[in-house]
Design an enzyme around this catalytic site. Structure first.
Site, PDB file in Angstrom:
ATOM      1  CG  HIS A  41      -1.846  -1.130   1.329  1.00 18.42           C
ATOM      2  ND1 HIS A  41      -1.448  -2.426   1.541  1.00 18.42           N
ATOM      3  CD2 HIS A  41      -3.199  -1.169   1.231  1.00 18.42           C
ATOM      4  CE1 HIS A  41      -2.519  -3.217   1.574  1.00 18.42           C
ATOM      5  NE2 HIS A  41      -3.591  -2.478   1.385  1.00 18.42           N
ATOM      6  CB  SER A 102       6.921   3.391   3.008  1.00 17.07           C
ATOM      7  OG  SER A 102       5.727   3.301   2.258  1.00 17.07           O
ATOM      8  CD  GLU A 120      -2.068   3.862  -3.736  1.00 15.45           C
ATOM      9  OE1 GLU A 120      -1.413   3.745  -2.695  1.00 15.45           O
ATOM     10  OE2 GLU A 120      -3.306   4.030  -3.737  1.00 15.45           O
ATOM     11  N   GLY A 146      -3.051  -4.465  -3.220  1.00 19.93           N
ATOM     12  CA  GLY A 146      -1.755  -4.826  -2.653  1.00 19.93           C
ATOM     13  C   GLY A 146      -1.711  -6.235  -2.085  1.00 19.93           C
ATOM     14  CG  ASP A 166       1.252   2.008   5.883  1.00 17.22           C
ATOM     15  OD1 ASP A 166       0.445   2.051   6.828  1.00 17.22           O
ATOM     16  OD2 ASP A 166       1.874   3.003   5.466  1.00 17.22           O
TER      17      ASP A 166
HETATM   18  C1  LIG Z   1      -1.433   4.557   4.754  1.00 17.34           C
HETATM   19  S1  LIG Z   1      -1.336   4.875   3.043  1.00 17.34           S
HETATM   20  C2  LIG Z   1       0.241   4.275   2.605  1.00 17.34           C
HETATM   21  C3  LIG Z   1       1.377   5.096   3.082  1.00 17.34           C
HETATM   22  C4  LIG Z   1       2.749   4.608   2.666  1.00 17.34           C
HETATM   23  N1  LIG Z   1       2.929   3.185   2.917  1.00 17.34           N
HETATM   24  C5  LIG Z   1       3.834   5.391   3.376  1.00 17.34           C
HETATM   25  O1  LIG Z   1       4.237   4.971   4.481  1.00 17.34           O
HETATM   26  O2  LIG Z   1       4.283   6.398   2.832  1.00 17.34           O
HETATM   27  C6  LIG Z   1      -2.373   3.621   2.361  1.00 17.34           C
HETATM   28  C7  LIG Z   1      -2.437   3.637   0.837  1.00 17.34           C
HETATM   29  O3  LIG Z   1      -3.085   2.427   0.421  1.00 17.34           O
HETATM   30  C8  LIG Z   1      -3.850   2.691  -0.745  1.00 17.34           C
HETATM   31  N2  LIG Z   1      -4.797   1.564  -0.872  1.00 17.34           N
HETATM   32  C9  LIG Z   1      -6.052   1.429  -0.368  1.00 17.34           C
HETATM   33  N3  LIG Z   1      -6.516   0.178  -0.599  1.00 17.34           N
HETATM   34  C10 LIG Z   1      -5.528  -0.491  -1.246  1.00 17.34           C
HETATM   35  C11 LIG Z   1      -5.388  -1.823  -1.720  1.00 17.34           C
HETATM   36  N4  LIG Z   1      -6.351  -2.720  -1.579  1.00 17.34           N
HETATM   37  N5  LIG Z   1      -4.243  -2.168  -2.340  1.00 17.34           N
HETATM   38  C12 LIG Z   1      -3.218  -1.251  -2.491  1.00 17.34           C
HETATM   39  N6  LIG Z   1      -3.296   0.020  -2.052  1.00 17.34           N
HETATM   40  C13 LIG Z   1      -4.436   0.400  -1.432  1.00 17.34           C
HETATM   41  C14 LIG Z   1      -4.435   4.054  -0.481  1.00 17.34           C
HETATM   42  O4  LIG Z   1      -4.818   4.675  -1.695  1.00 17.34           O
HETATM   43  C15 LIG Z   1      -3.263   4.754   0.225  1.00 17.34           C
HETATM   44  O5  LIG Z   1      -2.459   5.433  -0.709  1.00 17.34           O
END
Ligand SMILES: C[S@@+](CC[C@H](N)C(=O)[O-])C[C@H]1O[C@@H](n2cnc3c(N)ncnc32)[C@H](O)[C@@H]1O
Length: 282
Positions: A41, A102, A120, A146, A166
């Site tokens: 994520h 991240s 993403e 993800g 995440d």
């Molecule tokens: C908490 S943020 C991630 C922050 C990042 N890991 C960081 O530390 O910089 C969660 C992200 O997951 C994405 N997201 C939501 N559902 C998802 C999924 N099923 N698979 C992948 N990404 C997803 C959202 O759009 C968002 O950008």
């Protein structure tokens, strides 16, 4: 899909997560074999702290803003060095333009022989992530879910590496999805290192999650959390991590770092709390 990390980038939860992510990667790159970083994520990769979203909440001021303004004690300098190097210096007036997510923390720390797989789901954010990662031949950005991407990516050809999970925790059932993903991934690749983030809001839900992970047959599981304020109050006050197969130094490093982070990032007049404990040992 309403969650946008741009509102929260650089907040206290990001500081805890990214400081420990950087520590784990710094440990792993000290050994010569190439490694894989999988970020299920991934978000935008880089955040504009002067932009509309970050300015509206100002959350970064209680996270990286406070950390950067504090004097880092000498004994924590080495622990925080990889994270602070990835973040870079503040501007002359103490302001920040960008903050690394991240993917950018990993991109900064990893070596030419390492590889990054970033996933993403949000269609616009995938394109921003691609642009932010630039022409880096080590990086592969995947659009989609993800959890599905993780299943397809394991075990990686390098046979060593770190998986960061995440999720945004905007849907009910995210703790169950996270637990299932960890168990499935571990069965496919038991020697990988896994780092899963969760919000410390609903203690009963957190308890069910960590107990579920602890009894699922996984070994070497470290639970780390930091609470910077009242968990039942307004904005998110608790950042939690489950780390499976951590570097053997991580628990002691977290024990050194977390009391100082609690004092530095704690909200005035509100309780703070931290933990670093094994949920399952060898
Ligand atoms: C908490 S943020 C991630 C922050 C990042 N890991 C960081 O530390 O910089 C969660 C992200 O997951 C994405 N997201 C939501 N559902 C998802 C999924 N099923 N698979 C992948 N990404 C997803 C959202 O759009 C968002 O950008």
């Amino acid at each position: 899909m309403n969650y946008r990390h741009a509102f929260h980038a650089g907040n206290f939860a990001d500081v805890v997560k990214h400081a420990l992510l950087a520590r784990i990667l710094a440990y792993m790159i000290a050994k010569p074999a190439p490694l894989r970083f999988v970020d299920t994520h991934a978000g935008l990769g880089v955040y504009d702290l002067s932009g509309d979203e970050a300015s509206r909440t100002g959350e970064w001021r209680g996270g990286i803003g406070r950390l950067a303004a504090a004097a880092v004690p000498a004994d924590l300098g080495e622990i925080l060095a990889p994270y602070l190097a990835a973040v870079g210096p503040a501007g002359p007036d103490g302001s920040w333009r960008t903050y690394p997510g991240s993917p950018a923390v990993a991109q900064w720390l990893l070596r030419p022989e390492d590889r990054l797989t970033l996933c993403e789901l949000h269609p616009e954010d995938v394109e921003t992530l691609r642009a932010n990662m630039g022409r880096d031949r080590r990086v592969r950005v995947l659009a989609g879910d993800g959890y599905g991407a993780l299943n397809a990516a394991l075990p990686p050809p390098e046979r060593r590496g770190l998986v960061l999970i995440d999720p945004p925790f905007e849907k009910p059932g995210e703790f169950d999805a996270l637990q299932a993903a960890l168990v499935r991934a571990y069965r496919k690749w038991p020697t990988g290192t896994y780092m899963a983030w969760y919000p410390l809001k609903d203690r009963a839900a957190v308890g069910r999650f960590v107990n579920g992970v602890a009894v699922a047959g996984l070994r070497r599981i470290l639970q780390i959390h930091l609470l910077v304020g009242d968990p039942d109050g307004g904005p998110l006050a608790g950042s939690g991590l489950v780390v499976i197969n951590p570097p053997f130094t991580l628990k002691a490093e977290a024990e050194a770092l977390l009391p100082w982070l609690a004092a530095t990032l704690g909200r005035p007049g509100e309780p703070t709390e931290w933990t670093a404990r094994w949920l399952a040992g060898e």
